[in-house]
Design an enzyme around this catalytic site. Structure first.
Site, PDB file in Angstrom:
ATOM      1  N   CYS A  61       0.858  -1.195   0.000  1.00 11.79           N
ATOM      2  CA  CYS A  61       0.000   0.000   0.000  1.00 11.79           C
ATOM      3  C   CYS A  61       0.898   1.251   0.000  1.00 11.79           C
ATOM      4  O   CYS A  61       0.606   2.262  -0.647  1.00 11.79           O
ATOM      5  CB  CYS A  61      -0.880   0.036   1.239  1.00 11.79           C
ATOM      6  SG  CYS A  61      -1.873  -1.436   1.503  1.00 11.79           S
ATOM      7  N   CYS A  97       2.171   3.410  -3.078  1.00 14.11           N
ATOM      8  CA  CYS A  97       1.388   4.519  -3.650  1.00 14.11           C
ATOM      9  C   CYS A  97       1.041   5.565  -2.584  1.00 14.11           C
ATOM     10  O   CYS A  97       1.015   6.752  -2.868  1.00 14.11           O
ATOM     11  CB  CYS A  97       0.094   3.998  -4.253  1.00 14.11           C
ATOM     12  SG  CYS A  97       0.330   2.940  -5.689  1.00 14.11           S
ATOM     13  N   HIS A  98       0.699   5.068  -1.384  1.00 19.01           N
ATOM     14  CA  HIS A  98       0.280   5.979  -0.310  1.00 19.01           C
ATOM     15  C   HIS A  98       1.394   6.000   0.725  1.00 19.01           C
ATOM     16  O   HIS A  98       1.606   5.002   1.412  1.00 19.01           O
ATOM     17  CB  HIS A  98      -1.015   5.486   0.341  1.00 19.01           C
ATOM     18  CG  HIS A  98      -2.102   5.156  -0.643  1.00 19.01           C
ATOM     19  ND1 HIS A  98      -2.818   6.127  -1.306  1.00 19.01           N
ATOM     20  CD2 HIS A  98      -2.565   3.966  -1.100  1.00 19.01           C
ATOM     21  CE1 HIS A  98      -3.699   5.539  -2.107  1.00 19.01           C
ATOM     22  NE2 HIS A  98      -3.569   4.241  -2.014  1.00 19.01           N
ATOM     23  N   CYS A 116      -7.775  -1.359  -5.094  1.00 19.02           N
ATOM     24  CA  CYS A 116      -6.312  -1.267  -4.960  1.00 19.02           C
ATOM     25  C   CYS A 116      -5.691  -2.656  -4.934  1.00 19.02           C
ATOM     26  O   CYS A 116      -4.694  -2.927  -5.617  1.00 19.02           O
ATOM     27  CB  CYS A 116      -5.931  -0.542  -3.667  1.00 19.02           C
ATOM     28  SG  CYS A 116      -6.087   1.248  -3.782  1.00 19.02           S
ATOM     29  N   CYS A 155     -35.504  -0.237  10.087  1.00 16.35           N
ATOM     30  CA  CYS A 155     -34.440   0.409  10.861  1.00 16.35           C
ATOM     31  C   CYS A 155     -35.063   1.523  11.710  1.00 16.35           C
ATOM     32  O   CYS A 155     -34.730   1.702  12.883  1.00 16.35           O
ATOM     33  CB  CYS A 155     -33.395   1.036   9.941  1.00 16.35           C
ATOM     34  SG  CYS A 155     -32.699  -0.065   8.702  1.00 16.35           S
ATOM     35  N   CYS A 196     -36.851   1.148  15.340  1.00 15.84           N
ATOM     36  CA  CYS A 196     -36.018   1.146  16.551  1.00 15.84           C
ATOM     37  C   CYS A 196     -35.143   2.397  16.641  1.00 15.84           C
ATOM     38  O   CYS A 196     -35.026   2.997  17.693  1.00 15.84           O
ATOM     39  CB  CYS A 196     -35.123  -0.092  16.577  1.00 15.84           C
ATOM     40  SG  CYS A 196     -36.016  -1.609  16.958  1.00 15.84           S
ATOM     41  N   HIS A 197     -34.484   2.751  15.539  1.00 18.41           N
ATOM     42  CA  HIS A 197     -33.391   3.732  15.632  1.00 18.41           C
ATOM     43  C   HIS A 197     -33.799   5.172  15.321  1.00 18.41           C
ATOM     44  O   HIS A 197     -33.018   6.086  15.519  1.00 18.41           O
ATOM     45  CB  HIS A 197     -32.237   3.289  14.731  1.00 18.41           C
ATOM     46  CG  HIS A 197     -31.663   1.968  15.156  1.00 18.41           C
ATOM     47  ND1 HIS A 197     -30.959   1.814  16.324  1.00 18.41           N
ATOM     48  CD2 HIS A 197     -31.723   0.730  14.591  1.00 18.41           C
ATOM     49  CE1 HIS A 197     -30.591   0.542  16.449  1.00 18.41           C
ATOM     50  NE2 HIS A 197     -31.053  -0.138  15.412  1.00 18.41           N
ATOM     51  N   ARG A 251     -22.842  -5.792  10.833  1.00 11.68           N
ATOM     52  CA  ARG A 251     -23.824  -5.282  11.803  1.00 11.68           C
ATOM     53  C   ARG A 251     -25.200  -5.168  11.152  1.00 11.68           C
ATOM     54  O   ARG A 251     -26.214  -5.512  11.757  1.00 11.68           O
ATOM     55  CB  ARG A 251     -23.379  -3.913  12.343  1.00 11.68           C
ATOM     56  CG  ARG A 251     -24.206  -3.451  13.521  1.00 11.68           C
ATOM     57  CD  ARG A 251     -23.932  -4.318  14.748  1.00 11.68           C
ATOM     58  NE  ARG A 251     -24.932  -4.142  15.801  1.00 11.68           N
ATOM     59  CZ  ARG A 251     -26.038  -4.866  15.917  1.00 11.68           C
ATOM     60  NH1 ARG A 251     -26.316  -5.818  15.052  1.00 11.68           N
ATOM     61  NH2 ARG A 251     -26.883  -4.654  16.899  1.00 11.68           N
ATOM     62  N   CYS A 258     -28.656  -7.046  12.385  1.00 10.42           N
ATOM     63  CA  CYS A 258     -29.893  -6.319  12.673  1.00 10.42           C
ATOM     64  C   CYS A 258     -31.055  -6.869  11.850  1.00 10.42           C
ATOM     65  O   CYS A 258     -32.135  -7.105  12.381  1.00 10.42           O
ATOM     66  CB  CYS A 258     -29.715  -4.838  12.328  1.00 10.42           C
ATOM     67  SG  CYS A 258     -29.662  -3.750  13.756  1.00 10.42           S
TER      68      CYS A 258
END
Lengths: 159, 286
Positions: free
Chosen positions: B102, B105-106, B139, B202, B205-206, B243, B247
């Protein structure tokens, strides 16, 4: 495998009132306010069994969302739904049966899951596996008798 | 220190008052998050304009118990940082047929500060919205000649944690206009769709119930600014699509696959609901 055997039994037992299995979700008759007059199982409920269902994860687990002071010995009551203290003073048996079976018939758009329903879902899965449910994979979350047991327990909640 | 002790006293009082329903220690809702005594996080701020039903947005950190909150305040206490260190090694390691790293390039992970904050992002060349994971795999496969990393596998989650860590404290700022709009709209539709046998979206609840307890857990706004998240529950770093999967599964629904168009869209939409909160990954939650 065991599942499919029980499906088969459930299917064979449709019209199962005669066999003591109670009605299927499609047979339930809600009145215009969402109440259900007759016992889903054809039998009276058992409040003690209802208490167990109210507090068991994977069954009703009602206290996940509702506070019930009479069930204080079971830890962690939720706040998503209204407290159920004194609920028997506010609702009739038929009201409570309708709300437990399918609350959306009483309260449009309610967050409360329907506990006696097995069709009409978007992307239903097989229980908590995340896998797609095929025809015959869907059972009501509670049986007809379990609904009656919960209703019997709720009827004990008087203030 | 005084504030800590005070919070402790409040917690004890809450415990006594709440003992009959067995509540956990509740965090101080006005607490602020400063990591390593220097990175100041925005954990509550005005909701972005596109949100119709919410005035203030809150990081999930706000909803956690005081002890859990503390684990994120120092990198020596944050178990997620162990995997950040692993990814930093990976970053420097030459691999693949051309023996590239990596770093070729970076210059350094820090040279990529700010990248996490603007993903998912429209990719002009490919004509799709790409997640940070998609970009990492671009990449890996095109520049390094590697097999793609598994979307929610440990190498990918670690790399994603490394890239989040160097952006910590920077505001989430994903674009939702222009060519990304269609994907954002799909994400919004999915956010409000009630799926599975429990018929939960979603939002149920959220958006409608954040701050309320569901059994022992307190519902958060479902913000994703803290991903990848070290969860006490499974003691590892969790990718955001893992996650999502958990859910959706818990609504007794058929889940979407990590990396699917649906989850990419949902990620863009959720990220946009957190525009203005700080990048926190790797965060600590329960």
């Amino acid at each position: 495998m065991k599942r499919s055997v029980s499906i088969l039994i459930a299917v064979l037992a449709t019209g199962g009132i005669a066999l003591g299995q109670g009605m299927s979700p499609a047979d339930v008759s809600y009145d215009e306010y969402g109440a259900v007059e007759v016992s889903l199982s054809g039998q009276p409920g058992n409040a003690e069994a209802g208490e167990k269902i109210m507090t068991t994860r994977g069954k009703g687990n009602c206290i996940a969302c509702h506070q019930v002071d009479a069930l204080a010995e079971y830890p962690f009551h939720g706040e998503v739904g209204p407290p159920l203290n004194g609920v028997a003073d506010r609702y009739t048996e038929a009201d409570l049966r309708g709300i437990v079976a399918n609350a959306k018939m009483t309260f449009e758009g309610s967050i409360m899951p329907a506990f006696f329903k097995n069709s009409g879902y978007i992307r239903p899965g097989i229980a908590y596996t995340g896998k797609a449910a095929g025809p015959g994979d869907l059972f009501p979350i509670l049986t007809a008798q379990e609904i009656e047991d919960v209703v019997a327990y709720l009827l004990t909640l008087k203030e | 220190m005084i504030k800590r002790a005070l919070t402790g006293a409040v917690c004890v009082a809450t415990l006594v008052a709440g003992a009959f329903v067995g509540m956990n220690a509740v965090a101080d809702e006005h607490a602020n998050l400063i990591v390593n005594g220097e990175i100041e996080m925005v954990v509550r701020t005005e909701a972005p304009e596109h949100m119709e039903n919410v005035d203030t947005i809150y990081s999930g950190w706000v909803y956690r118990a005081t002890e859990t909150q503390a684990l994120q305040m120092d990198d020596f206490d944050n178990p997620g940082m162990l995997w950040v260190d692993q990814a930093a090694e990976y970053f420097e390691t030459a691999q693949g047929p051309e023996g590239r790293s990596c770093q070729d390039c970076h210059e350094s992970p820090e040279a990529l500060a700010g990248v996490r904050a603007v993903y998912p992002k429209w990719d002009e060349e490919r004509g799709v919205v790409q997640t940070l994971e998609n970009q990492i795999n671009e990449c890996a496969t095109e520049r390094m000649g590697l097999e793609p990393l598994k979307y929610t596998g440990s190498e990918m989650v670690n790399m994603s944690a490394l890239l989040a860590s160097v952006s910590r404290g920077m505001p989430i700022n994903v674009a939702i206009d222009g060519p990304a709009r269609e994907t954002w709209e799909l994400g919004k539709e999915l956010y409000y769709q009630r799926t599975g046998q429990l018929e939960l979206s979603c939002a149920n609840c959220h958006e409608d119930n954040y701050g309320n307890r569901i059994r022992s857990d307190m519902l958060s706004q479902g913000q994703i600014n803290g991903f990848p998240v070290y969860r006490l529950k499974n003691a590892k770093l969790n990718a955001v699509h893992s996650r999502f999967k958990g859910c959706v599964r818990d609504t007794r629904a058929q889940t979407y696959a990590p990396g699917s168009a649906e989850f990419v869209a949902l990620e863009l939409y959720l990220a946009s609901r957190g525009n203005g909160l700080s990048v926190e990954g790797p965060s600590v939650r329960n």
